[in-house]
Design an enzyme around this catalytic site. Structure first.
Site, PDB file in Angstrom:
ATOM      1  N   ASP A   9      -0.358   0.332 -13.180  1.00 49.41           N
ATOM      2  CA  ASP A   9       1.059   0.854 -12.421  1.00 49.41           C
ATOM      3  C   ASP A   9       1.529  -0.462 -11.515  1.00 49.41           C
ATOM      4  OD1 ASP A   9       3.531   1.839 -11.397  1.00 49.41           O
ATOM      5  OD2 ASP A   9       2.418   2.850 -10.096  1.00 49.41           O
ATOM      6  N   THR A  13       3.994  -2.341  -3.645  1.00 51.29           N
ATOM      7  CA  THR A  13       3.433  -2.691  -2.842  1.00 51.29           C
ATOM      8  C   THR A  13       2.004  -2.542  -3.316  1.00 51.29           C
ATOM      9  OG1 THR A  13       5.059  -1.398  -0.910  1.00 51.29           O
ATOM     10  CG2 THR A  13       2.775  -1.369  -0.246  1.00 51.29           C
ATOM     11  N   ASN A  14       2.043  -1.723  -3.926  1.00 50.98           N
ATOM     12  CA  ASN A  14       0.247  -2.031  -5.208  1.00 50.98           C
ATOM     13  C   ASN A  14       0.189  -1.682  -5.957  1.00 50.98           C
ATOM     14  OD1 ASN A  14      -0.913  -1.400  -2.283  1.00 50.98           O
ATOM     15  ND2 ASN A  14      -0.112   0.669  -1.950  1.00 50.98           N
ATOM     16  N   ILE A  15      -0.737  -2.698  -7.114  1.00 51.51           N
ATOM     17  CA  ILE A  15      -1.549  -1.823  -7.898  1.00 51.51           C
ATOM     18  C   ILE A  15      -2.408  -0.935  -8.153  1.00 51.51           C
ATOM     19  CG2 ILE A  15      -2.254  -3.144 -10.208  1.00 51.51           C
ATOM     20  CD1 ILE A  15      -1.064  -5.884  -9.083  1.00 51.51           C
ATOM     21  N   THR A  16      -1.768   0.145  -9.015  1.00 48.53           N
ATOM     22  CA  THR A  16      -2.546   1.233  -9.172  1.00 48.53           C
ATOM     23  C   THR A  16      -3.516   1.416 -10.616  1.00 48.53           C
ATOM     24  OG1 THR A  16      -1.535   2.161  -7.077  1.00 48.53           O
ATOM     25  CG2 THR A  16      -3.370   3.360  -8.958  1.00 48.53           C
ATOM     26  N   ASP A 112       8.730   1.578 -14.357  1.00 45.98           N
ATOM     27  CA  ASP A 112       8.045   2.690 -13.401  1.00 45.98           C
ATOM     28  C   ASP A 112       8.610   4.467 -13.826  1.00 45.98           C
ATOM     29  OD1 ASP A 112      10.265   1.440 -12.351  1.00 45.98           O
ATOM     30  OD2 ASP A 112       9.011   2.503 -10.045  1.00 45.98           O
ATOM     31  N   THR A 187       8.786   8.268  22.115  1.00 46.06           N
ATOM     32  CA  THR A 187       9.987   6.651  21.033  1.00 46.06           C
ATOM     33  C   THR A 187       8.807   7.093  19.583  1.00 46.06           C
ATOM     34  OG1 THR A 187      10.032   5.767  23.015  1.00 46.06           O
ATOM     35  CG2 THR A 187       9.472   4.439  20.244  1.00 46.06           C
TER      36      THR A 187
END
Length: 260
Positions: A9, A13-16, A112, A187
């Site tokens: 996948d 952000t990431n390749i899983t 996806d 904050t």
């Protein structure tokens, strides 16, 4: 013995990566998708990660990829062919999914989202609303007969958080977690409260609105994605949280397209 498949996948952000033996998920591992790599670099990394997870690439009969990042595909596909030894199935037009897309422009639907829809429909049945808490937060409606009928897209929690600390001079980068109280007094917890409780509120409102407009008060709701657990634990409007939903969808689609 070639009795395993590699599912991949490729997100913003990431390749899983996941390795399945029949329906059993044997292992998963990740790498960043934003870093430019050659096919050899991908290949060596994949082999090393497979080896460290006690998987022999010679046991992998096939590979399937769903990607929303086109510019990594040439190198990644080349790596799979050369270092894993098979030509991957790429989720896209012409691939059997078992889901009919009835939106105005089916080609606009990301692979996806299709993969998540397939998994949710096959595992949990339809009608179902599929939520994916990733770089974007997506809500996809699949009908009782397995048609992808509608989708909603909103900024992801981390995307919203990044906008806060990158576009304001005095707000720091923070860990995304639910604070003890929404009545924040400093904050960091103030930002956490806004991000997490804001996402919970958005999630509940959109689910409610989808149920209202479809007339399906008992519509099943399935969630996945890295930060989805935080949200699903805080609302009773999500019926199931499935961290492996996308990988399961890839497995299902692979076997639908497996050559006899």
């Amino acid at each position: 013995m070639k009795n395993k498949i590699l599912v991949i996948d490729v997100g913003n952000t990431n390749i899983t990566f996941g390795v399945y033996e029949d329906k059993k998920l044997c292992t998963t591992f990740r790498m960043m998708s934003k870093m430019a790599r050659t096919s050899d670099e991908y290949g060596v990394l994949i082999r090393e990660l497979l080896h460290s997870n006690k998987i022999d690439q010679k046991d992998i009969e096939g590979t399937i990829i769903a990607s929303v990042v086109p510019n990594v595909m040439h190198a990644l596909t080349g790596a799979i062919v050369r270092y894993v030894g098979n030509a991957p199935v790429i989720v896209g037009p012409g691939v059997k999914t078992g889901i009919k897309i009835i939106t105005d422009n089916p080609r606009e639907i990301g692979p996806d989202r299709i993969v998540d829809a397939v998994a949710a429909y096959e595992i949990y049945g339809g009608p179902v609303l599929v939520l994916d808490f990733g770089t974007a937060t997506t809500y996809d409606y699949v009908t009782k007969d397995g048609s992808f009928a509608a989708g909603i897209t909103a900024p992801g929690i981390r995307t919203s958080a990044k906008a806060l600390w990158e576009d304001t001079a005095k707000l720091p980068e923070i860990e995304i977690m639910k604070p003890k109280s929404i009545l924040a007094q400093e904050t960091i917890s103030s930002m956490q409260a806004g991000l997490v409780y804001g996402q919970i509120g958005q999630t509940e409102y959109i689910i409610g609105k989808v149920k209202e407009e479809t007339g399906l008060a008992d519509l099943k709701v399935v969630a996945t994605g890295g930060l989805g657990r935080i949200i699903s634990d805080e609302t009773d409007m999500i019926d199931y949280y499935d961290s492996s939903l996308t990988l399961e969808g890839l497995r299902i689609i692979y076997y639908k397209n497996r050559k006899s």
